[in-house]
Design a protein around this motif. Sequence first.
Motif, mmCIF file in Angstrom:
data_model
loop_
_atom_site.group_PDB
_atom_site.id
_atom_site.type_symbol
_atom_site.label_atom_id
_atom_site.label_comp_id
_atom_site.label_asym_id
_atom_site.label_seq_id
_atom_site.Cartn_x
_atom_site.Cartn_y
_atom_site.Cartn_z
ATOM 1 N N ALA A 177 2.241 1.754 -3.245
ATOM 2 C CA ALA A 177 0.896 2.468 -4.271
ATOM 3 C C ALA A 177 1.018 3.712 -4.473
ATOM 4 C CB ALA A 177 0.460 1.484 -4.050
ATOM 5 N N MET A 178 1.011 4.200 -2.744
ATOM 6 C CA MET A 178 1.215 5.882 -2.465
ATOM 7 C C MET A 178 1.458 6.131 -2.693
ATOM 8 S SD MET A 178 -2.574 6.627 -0.742
ATOM 9 C CE MET A 178 -1.436 7.457 -0.553
ATOM 10 N N ARG A 179 3.160 6.186 -2.587
ATOM 11 C CA ARG A 179 4.000 6.943 -3.216
ATOM 12 C C ARG A 179 4.018 6.731 -4.441
ATOM 13 N NH1 ARG A 179 7.731 3.565 -1.415
ATOM 14 N NH2 ARG A 179 8.680 2.133 -3.289
ATOM 15 N N ILE A 180 3.480 6.062 -5.338
ATOM 16 C CA ILE A 180 3.919 6.234 -7.050
ATOM 17 C C ILE A 180 2.823 6.953 -7.460
ATOM 18 C CG2 ILE A 180 3.671 4.719 -8.798
ATOM 19 C CD1 ILE A 180 4.223 2.313 -7.526
ATOM 20 N N LEU B 211 0.916 -1.201 0.356
ATOM 21 C CA LEU B 211 -0.331 -0.207 -0.040
ATOM 22 C C LEU B 211 0.968 1.315 0.056
ATOM 23 C CD1 LEU B 211 -2.564 1.143 0.278
ATOM 24 C CD2 LEU B 211 -2.729 1.042 2.394
ATOM 25 N N LYS B 212 1.588 1.894 0.667
ATOM 26 C CA LYS B 212 2.361 2.392 0.646
ATOM 27 C C LYS B 212 3.291 2.508 -1.152
ATOM 28 C CE LYS B 212 5.265 1.482 4.566
ATOM 29 N NZ LYS B 212 6.234 1.549 4.927
ATOM 30 N N ARG C 177 7.176 7.647 6.897
ATOM 31 C CA ARG C 177 7.216 7.954 8.654
ATOM 32 C C ARG C 177 5.572 7.806 8.310
ATOM 33 N NH1 ARG C 177 11.630 10.655 8.451
ATOM 34 N NH2 ARG C 177 10.447 12.864 9.710
ATOM 35 N N ALA C 178 4.856 9.165 8.600
ATOM 36 C CA ALA C 178 3.277 8.761 8.743
ATOM 37 C C ALA C 178 2.545 7.664 8.168
ATOM 38 C CB ALA C 178 2.780 10.485 8.731
ATOM 39 N N TRP C 179 3.126 7.522 7.381
ATOM 40 C CA TRP C 179 2.035 6.610 6.843
ATOM 41 C C TRP C 179 2.582 4.656 7.128
ATOM 42 C CZ3 TRP C 179 -1.621 5.332 4.088
ATOM 43 C CH2 TRP C 179 -2.758 6.667 2.956
ATOM 44 N N SER C 180 4.241 4.427 7.972
ATOM 45 C CA SER C 180 4.159 3.076 8.315
ATOM 46 C C SER C 180 4.025 4.027 9.981
ATOM 47 C CB SER C 180 5.805 3.672 8.392
ATOM 48 O OG SER C 180 6.439 3.786 7.253
ATOM 49 N N GLU C 181 3.056 4.169 10.646
ATOM 50 C CA GLU C 181 3.028 4.815 11.423
ATOM 51 C C GLU C 181 1.809 4.049 11.731
ATOM 52 O OE1 GLU C 181 2.438 7.641 15.898
ATOM 53 O OE2 GLU C 181 3.713 8.143 14.101
ATOM 54 N N GLY C 182 0.842 4.697 11.107
ATOM 55 C CA GLY C 182 -0.518 4.759 11.140
ATOM 56 C C GLY C 182 -0.672 3.052 10.262
ATOM 57 N N LEU C 183 0.227 2.241 9.522
ATOM 58 C CA LEU C 183 -0.099 1.141 8.855
ATOM 59 C C LEU C 183 0.155 0.571 9.940
ATOM 60 C CD1 LEU C 183 0.675 1.499 5.752
ATOM 61 C CD2 LEU C 183 -1.438 1.279 6.360
#
Length: 389
Positions: free
Chosen positions: A104-107, A101-102, A120-126
């Motif tokens: 795909a979001m980055r792309i 998911l990260k 880092r925010a997405w890593s923490e949330g997921l």
Amino acid sequence: MDSRTVALIRTTFKAVAAEEGGPARLASSFYAILFTDYPQARDFFPAAMDAQRDRLVKAISYALDRLEEPNKLLPFLAQLGRDHRKYGVQPEHYVAVATSLKTAMRIFAGSEMWTDEVERAWSEGLTIIGEAMIGAAEKEVTPATWTGTVVERRDLLRNLTVVRLQLDQPMQFAAGQYISVQIPSRPRMWRYLSPAVPANTNGEIEFHIRSVLGGWVSPAMVGQTIVGDQWLLGSPLGGLGIPRNTKRKMLMVGCGTGNAPLRAQLMAMAQRRVNPRVHLFVGGHHPCDLYDLETLSALAVANKWLTVTPVTESDENPWWYLESGETERNWDGLEARVTGQIGKVVASYGSWTDRDVQIVGSPSMVQTTKFRLMAAGTQAKNIRHDPLF
């Protein structure tokens, strides 16, 4: 999770989702990455992925909207974690999903928006989401799945069937919850159904199923189910229900088979000594869609705290209804049927400020009814419904 972390996650997701075709493209990209980098994950998903892609984006959006409400989000994630045991999901699969998911979001976000801080925010949330689901699954002692044998099917309309099953062991669920169900002819395609009866020690369960035009599963449930079929059932989900000690009056609004979880709650309440007043509006397009008035009549006659108002958008039954020539019956204990759109009818009765509200039906019906009630003065915090995905 602090407010800046939440804001970064929401901002990037909404920016991607706002692009033309964004949600569909994001979901397609996510699954392509997941199945390429982790091919073993493909076995968890159905052959046809159209509905699954749509459900993914809605589920992500639902979770992101509640990142700052852990009292709502964590119980929801815990239920999902317990339910995902039916797939045989292990902790490493959550890592695979988060990583894909990260990516795909980055792309789709692009290098300008996808900064190290956003990463880092997405890593923490997921991580929080994954740990909540994994923790709940590991603590659960109930079965990952139940097997239910079809013992009766009863066709009420050409597109609506009642199916009764005998479970291999009793399932504990709160009246008003829903359950994921898989049938033999649609492997790995799970459909959410709400039991129409409360949980019982005999392990008996009943579902009211309407065939959805163009659906993958419900037409097979209605058209192909036979006595002896064995269905798989996952863990109960959802938060509808009426606490035993509540003194708040209730407003219930259900359309079509959305009556099933409300009916189950009323049956459970009928076994208690004291209940608050409940006003149920049960709706359908045609009079024949009010298929369960006999049961509601019996409940209303036996329980003076219950008021039931039938509502239909049309006074006429469809041409295909075999009993369309019969005179409409007046059921004891029920108010006279009202003609109109159910949300508009309910809102016309007043603001309902003294009531806790439950709405069950199609996503469009739930949203329309909710907005009409809020416009009439009902506070949003007093309105409950299941996630619309």
